[in-house]
Scaffold this motif. Structure first.
Motif, mmCIF file in Angstrom:
data_model
loop_
_atom_site.group_PDB
_atom_site.id
_atom_site.type_symbol
_atom_site.label_atom_id
_atom_site.label_comp_id
_atom_site.label_asym_id
_atom_site.label_seq_id
_atom_site.Cartn_x
_atom_site.Cartn_y
_atom_site.Cartn_z
ATOM 1 N N LYS A 97 0.812 -1.212 0.000
ATOM 2 C CA LYS A 97 0.000 0.000 0.000
ATOM 3 C C LYS A 97 0.846 1.263 0.000
ATOM 4 O O LYS A 97 0.426 2.309 -0.518
ATOM 5 N N GLN A 98 2.052 1.204 0.556
ATOM 6 C CA GLN A 98 2.889 2.409 0.584
ATOM 7 C C GLN A 98 3.918 2.441 -0.539
ATOM 8 O O GLN A 98 4.639 3.432 -0.686
ATOM 9 N N TYR A 99 3.970 1.393 -1.352
ATOM 10 C CA TYR A 99 4.993 1.331 -2.404
ATOM 11 C C TYR A 99 4.610 2.258 -3.569
ATOM 12 O O TYR A 99 3.473 2.259 -4.021
ATOM 13 N N PRO A 100 5.543 3.049 -4.075
ATOM 14 C CA PRO A 100 5.221 4.010 -5.154
ATOM 15 C C PRO A 100 5.196 3.373 -6.539
ATOM 16 O O PRO A 100 6.072 3.609 -7.377
ATOM 17 N N PHE A 101 4.198 2.549 -6.810
ATOM 18 C CA PHE A 101 4.080 1.921 -8.127
ATOM 19 C C PHE A 101 3.875 2.992 -9.202
ATOM 20 O O PHE A 101 3.163 3.960 -9.004
ATOM 21 N N SER A 129 -5.412 -9.367 -7.158
ATOM 22 C CA SER A 129 -6.341 -8.286 -6.808
ATOM 23 C C SER A 129 -5.886 -6.937 -7.332
ATOM 24 O O SER A 129 -6.529 -5.933 -7.072
ATOM 25 N N ARG A 130 -4.756 -6.906 -8.041
ATOM 26 C CA ARG A 130 -4.218 -5.680 -8.651
ATOM 27 C C ARG A 130 -3.623 -4.719 -7.634
ATOM 28 O O ARG A 130 -3.296 -3.586 -7.973
ATOM 29 N N LEU A 131 -3.463 -5.149 -6.391
ATOM 30 C CA LEU A 131 -2.749 -4.296 -5.443
ATOM 31 C C LEU A 131 -1.280 -4.211 -5.844
ATOM 32 O O LEU A 131 -0.621 -3.200 -5.630
ATOM 33 N N GLU A 200 -19.238 -0.219 -7.549
ATOM 34 C CA GLU A 200 -17.886 -0.662 -7.179
ATOM 35 C C GLU A 200 -17.311 -1.599 -8.229
ATOM 36 O O GLU A 200 -16.158 -1.475 -8.637
ATOM 37 N N ARG A 201 -18.132 -2.543 -8.698
ATOM 38 C CA ARG A 201 -17.653 -3.490 -9.719
ATOM 39 C C ARG A 201 -17.346 -2.767 -11.024
ATOM 40 O O ARG A 201 -16.316 -3.024 -11.664
ATOM 41 N N VAL A 202 -18.223 -1.858 -11.417
ATOM 42 C CA VAL A 202 -18.013 -1.135 -12.673
ATOM 43 C C VAL A 202 -16.784 -0.242 -12.583
ATOM 44 O O VAL A 202 -15.979 -0.161 -13.523
ATOM 45 N N ALA A 203 -16.612 0.427 -11.453
ATOM 46 C CA ALA A 203 -15.471 1.340 -11.289
ATOM 47 C C ALA A 203 -14.143 0.612 -11.445
ATOM 48 O O ALA A 203 -13.180 1.169 -11.999
ATOM 49 N N SER A 233 -6.244 3.843 -6.171
ATOM 50 C CA SER A 233 -5.636 2.942 -5.189
ATOM 51 C C SER A 233 -5.332 1.570 -5.785
ATOM 52 O O SER A 233 -4.484 0.855 -5.268
ATOM 53 N N ARG A 234 -6.030 1.206 -6.862
ATOM 54 C CA ARG A 234 -5.774 -0.076 -7.528
ATOM 55 C C ARG A 234 -4.918 0.098 -8.781
ATOM 56 O O ARG A 234 -4.819 -0.818 -9.588
ATOM 57 N N HIS A 235 -4.330 1.276 -8.948
ATOM 58 C CA HIS A 235 -3.405 1.545 -10.061
ATOM 59 C C HIS A 235 -4.088 1.410 -11.417
ATOM 60 O O HIS A 235 -3.454 1.043 -12.409
ATOM 61 N N LEU A 236 -5.379 1.725 -11.467
ATOM 62 C CA LEU A 236 -6.121 1.667 -12.724
ATOM 63 C C LEU A 236 -6.082 2.985 -13.472
ATOM 64 O O LEU A 236 -6.418 3.040 -14.652
#
Length: 538
Positions: A97-101, A129-131, A200-203, A233-236
């Motif tokens: 969660k804190q990693y700067p992807f 989960s794309r985290l 939520e699913r669509v987003a 938050s999911r890098h989308l």
């Protein structure tokens, strides 16, 4: 396209071990990552625990020897039991969660050959989960271990549809996303909760335009921003959130604000302007009150949404911008399409995902958790504890959930009301006298939204119907019907169109219908009394 490869993996406490010169004759999976001629690793995030620090340092030295261009970051994880699933997942989740992807600049490979089985499962889950926004990397030893043979590797791009059985593992992640969209408010309205679950699913799955409709103050802007933050938050998305109220865009400046312009395109265009669509590149563009856009701007927006290209004002060269559009409106765009105020092709394009947010009056069971949330927020902002006493809270909720409470401004009205209570609360206690005063204020604020005048004055004003109906017919109407018909006529005369009058008159019941045709309902009501729209709209 990303031009750097980053591998994330655990130190293999057994497979990577070895100290003498003979270690180079042994296949070591972490070292082998940099020994493939067809694969360049630019950075390795090597995860390890305190007991294996010496081995981690040695592996970093060996990688620097084998591949000087590979940067090795040693990541020390505070993990007492590497076989405890809860502990391992929690530690990895916090680090991820804190990693700067930066997916737009780097590709990420999750190495799952090393580490305990629990660690490998956790790395799989975080990637699926794309985290971790990447793919899985599996390495294998050669049949004959030599220094010159690094073995083989395979990349695994997870297809979620093939792993239905694992979907249950992500219930908590989904619940977290739903709570995020609802700002942590434990809403109780079943229809609203089902709505948020689909959003939520669509987003998280779609980049197609989304249309949010509903009355002013229902939370369209807030929900659009939360959807963006969830995607972020999911890098989308890698870009920003750009919001504009289209009702504020007027004339020539509307196109310039949205699409940009070239220097000299019109009087006052002293320099080039990028425009909000380009500012939203790789992000989300929220166009609130999209129904207020002019037809020319609607045509330009359609091209930009469909082709990701458009012409700035005064330019003969196209520019591009890849953004996701979220549109908001409190109008019924279907009516606007029929009446020529909104382009049918644009409406069809933005209506793939369409959601109507209910007003606060349609969610009375959600008023209490929203009040609790607002009190907590106000207390934080004021820097002091604030709370209702039992009598005051019961009094406030009884009124707030009653038909008397119009909540015409929806959540804006509620937020303003709670803010006043918290600010005026002596000693941080909201007591009954303060609530009584606030309820009087709300009644006064909403007075103009109620039917004008009292019953006696309405009875007197019913004589206006004499201009519309024969005296004999009027005399046969009960006072109830005369008062109702008079009120309907008042609304019709204050409205521009039959549809607008219908929306005003059927503002609550229309939300319960599968097929909404307010104009037809009003037309039939008037016909029952022998009247037409042209008769009453003069």
């Amino acid at each position: 396209m990303p031009n750097k490869t980053v591998v994330i993996g655990f130190l293999g406490t057994q497979l990577d071990s070895g100290r003498g010169a003979g270690r180079w004759e042994k296949w070591r999976p972490t070292v082998s990552l940099v020994q493939h001629e067809d694969m360049q690793v630019h950075r390795l995030e090597l995860l390890y625990t305190r007991p294996h620090e010496a081995l981690a340092q040695l592996i970093r030295q060996d990688i620097e020897t084998a591949s000087p261009e590979t940067a090795v970051n040693l990541v020390l994880l505070a993990m007492a039991d590497p076989w405890d699933f809860g502990e391992v997942y929690g530690v990895l989740y916090d680090w991820v969660k804190q990693y700067p992807f930066q997916p737009e600049k780097e590709r990420y490979w999750t190495h799952i050959t090393t580490g305990t089985h629990v660690a490998q499962i956790c790395m799989f889950l975080l990637t699926e989960s794309r985290l971790i926004p990447g793919v899985l990397l599996q390495t294998s030893p050669p049949k004959k271990q030599t220094r010159a043979n690094p073995g083989s590797y395979a990349l695994i791009d997870l297809d979620l549809s093939r792993y239905d059985g694992l979907a249950q593992r992500f219930d908590q992640a989904q619940r977290d996303a739903l709570e995020f969209l609802k700002s942590g408010i434990a809403t109780r309205n079943a229809h609203f909760n089902a709505l948020i679950e689909e959003i939520e699913r669509v987003a998280l799955r779609s980049k197609a335009p989304i249309l949010l409709t509903g009355p002013t103050g229902a939370g369209k802007s807030h929900l659009a921003r939360r959807m963006f933050e969830l995607k972020k938050s999911r890098h989308l998305v890698s870009g920003g959130f750009v919001e504009v109220n289209c009702a504020t865009l007027q004339g020539e400046g509307a196109a310039s604000t949205l699409f940009g312009h070239k220097k000299g395109a019109f009087t006052g265009a002293a320099s080039d302007r990028a425009g909000l669509l380009r500012t939203a590149h790789e992000g989300v563009l929220f166009l609130d009150e999209i129904g207020e856009l002019g037809l020319d701007e609607q045509a330009m927006l359609l091209k930009a949404v469909e082709e990701k290209r458009f012409y700035p004002v005064g330019s003969d060269r196209e520019v591009s911008s890849d953004f996701q559009l979220i549109a908001g409106t409190n109008r019924d765009l279907r009516v606007d399409v029929l009446e020529g105020r909104f382009r049918e092709d644009l409406y069809a394009r933005i209506n793939l995902w369409s959601y109507t947010l209910p007003g606060l009056a349609q969610r009375p069971e959600d008023i209490e958790p929203n009040v609790d949330h607002l009190v907590t927020r106000c207390a934080t902002e004021l820097g002091r504890a604030v709370r209702f006493n039992a009598e005051a809270k019961s009094l406030y909720l009884r009124f707030a959930q009653s038909p008397e409470a119009l909540w015409s401004g929806n959540f804006r009205d509620l937020a303003a009301s709670v803010t006043r209570l918290c600010t005026l609360a002596e000693g941080g206690r909201i007591a009954a006298p303060l609530v009584e005063a606030e309820l009087q204020r709300l009644r006064w604020l909403w007075q103009m939204n109620q039917a004008p005048g009292d019953v006696a004055r309405l009875a007197d004003d019913a004589v206006e119907l004499a201009d519309l109906m024969p005296a004999q017919t009027l005399d046969q109407l009960d006072l109830f019907d005369r008062l109702q018909l008079c009120a309907v006529v008042r609304v019709c005369r204050a409205s521009r169109t039959l549809s607008e009058a219908g929306r005003t008159l059927f503002d609550h019941s229309r939300t319960q219908r599968t097929v909404v045709n307010d104009a037809d309902r009003l037309r039939k009501y008037l016909q029952k009394h022998g009247l037409r729209w042209d008769d009453v709209s003069r």
